[in-house]
Design an enzyme around this catalytic site. Sequence first.
Site, mmCIF file in Angstrom:
data_model
loop_
_atom_site.group_PDB
_atom_site.id
_atom_site.type_symbol
_atom_site.label_atom_id
_atom_site.label_comp_id
_atom_site.label_asym_id
_atom_site.label_seq_id
_atom_site.Cartn_x
_atom_site.Cartn_y
_atom_site.Cartn_z
ATOM 1 N N ASP A 96 14.723 8.353 3.327
ATOM 2 C CA ASP A 96 14.135 7.417 4.277
ATOM 3 C C ASP A 96 15.272 6.840 5.109
ATOM 4 O OD1 ASP A 96 11.453 7.600 3.279
ATOM 5 O OD2 ASP A 96 12.045 6.330 1.599
ATOM 6 N N ARG A 103 7.272 8.857 9.165
ATOM 7 C CA ARG A 103 6.948 9.993 8.309
ATOM 8 C C ARG A 103 5.427 10.071 8.186
ATOM 9 N NH1 ARG A 103 9.048 9.914 2.354
ATOM 10 N NH2 ARG A 103 11.057 10.247 3.353
ATOM 11 N N CYS A 114 12.838 7.896 -1.401
ATOM 12 C CA CYS A 114 11.537 7.607 -1.978
ATOM 13 C C CYS A 114 11.638 7.644 -3.497
ATOM 14 C CB CYS A 114 10.510 8.621 -1.487
ATOM 15 S SG CYS A 114 8.909 8.481 -2.310
ATOM 16 N N LYS A 120 1.406 7.352 1.367
ATOM 17 C CA LYS A 120 0.567 8.547 1.483
ATOM 18 C C LYS A 120 -0.903 8.182 1.345
ATOM 19 C CE LYS A 120 -0.237 13.268 -0.021
ATOM 20 N NZ LYS A 120 0.154 14.367 -0.942
ATOM 21 N N ILE A 127 0.856 -1.181 0.000
ATOM 22 C CA ILE A 127 0.000 0.000 0.000
ATOM 23 C C ILE A 127 0.890 1.229 0.000
ATOM 24 C CG2 ILE A 127 -1.846 1.263 1.154
ATOM 25 C CD1 ILE A 127 -2.668 -1.482 0.118
ATOM 26 N N GLU A 128 0.712 2.089 -0.970
ATOM 27 C CA GLU A 128 1.512 3.317 -1.031
ATOM 28 C C GLU A 128 1.234 4.150 0.221
ATOM 29 O OE1 GLU A 128 2.289 7.122 -1.156
ATOM 30 O OE2 GLU A 128 0.304 6.815 -2.051
ATOM 31 N N HIS A 141 10.590 0.974 0.892
ATOM 32 C CA HIS A 141 11.175 0.274 2.042
ATOM 33 C C HIS A 141 11.161 -1.243 1.833
ATOM 34 C CE1 HIS A 141 10.188 4.207 3.432
ATOM 35 N NE2 HIS A 141 10.014 3.950 4.713
ATOM 36 N N GLU A 142 10.005 -1.745 1.417
ATOM 37 C CA GLU A 142 9.847 -3.187 1.255
ATOM 38 C C GLU A 142 10.814 -3.729 0.207
ATOM 39 O OE1 GLU A 142 5.739 -1.348 2.116
ATOM 40 O OE2 GLU A 142 7.516 -0.836 0.943
#
Length: 272
Positions: free
Chosen positions: A187, A248, A180, A84, A81-82, A219-220
């Site tokens: 990050d 964040r 990002c 933001k 899931i993005e 991140h993943e």
Amino acid sequence: MALIDAPLGKSSDYPDAYDPQLLFPVAREENRRRIGLEDGRWPWFGEDLWQAWEISWLRSGGVPAVAWAEIRVPSASPSIIESKSLKLYLNSLNQTVFSSADQVRDVIARDLSSASGAAVQVDLHSVDQGARAVGRPEGFVLIDDEDVDSVGYDYNPDSLQAAGEVVSEKLCSHLLKSNCPVTGQPDWATVLIDYTGPAMDRAGLLQYIVSFRQKQDFHEHCVETMFTDLMTRCQPQKLSVCARYTRRGGLDINPWRSTDPEEAVGPRLIRQ
């Protein structure tokens, strides 16, 4: 949906009504192909642990309630899931009346499961129920002061090597920084590596972690890249890789991948 359509990096109006359509899934498949993995054949178990610190809704009398949540997305889910979009979605709960915290939990779990394509676990906690912060996890050896000849800031796994007798070690670095892929924002994370196998060269491992400094990826994806590189180049018998990213927008993401299906992410770190 293409990533260009995601809300990340765009000006957004914050919702004032519950809207699960705000959730924006991003397929995992493309990154896994990029690191040489075949469809549906991943050499790990794992999950993405999200900690969401800004959850609120209205109780039946109109008085707000607040909570924080642990959200566990299985690594076998077709999509992430993005971030933001998740923040916008959680904010869509702010002016919505729910009968109980259990209903809020169940709604979030249902919507995230639908968006990611797998069963997502959600646990809501009272803000009086603190999440214990710790320094370096017990038993992990910090490698950040290893003596290295040089470092590079473009992703490069060539410094990874392991040799000699089989050991069991827990290694830690606070120096992971990636960016990002949409906004370019930094990050920050602590990397935790737990393995059994030929002894990893710690200086080379540190060089490798630093080489993520200009890498643009989610991140993943960074954790899955690390796991795959370490398995390929160091050939451990057992391996767990976890990255605890800093917060964040009221969210932190903590992916872990392991050869052990019983592995689990420990308590949050001091930067979270």
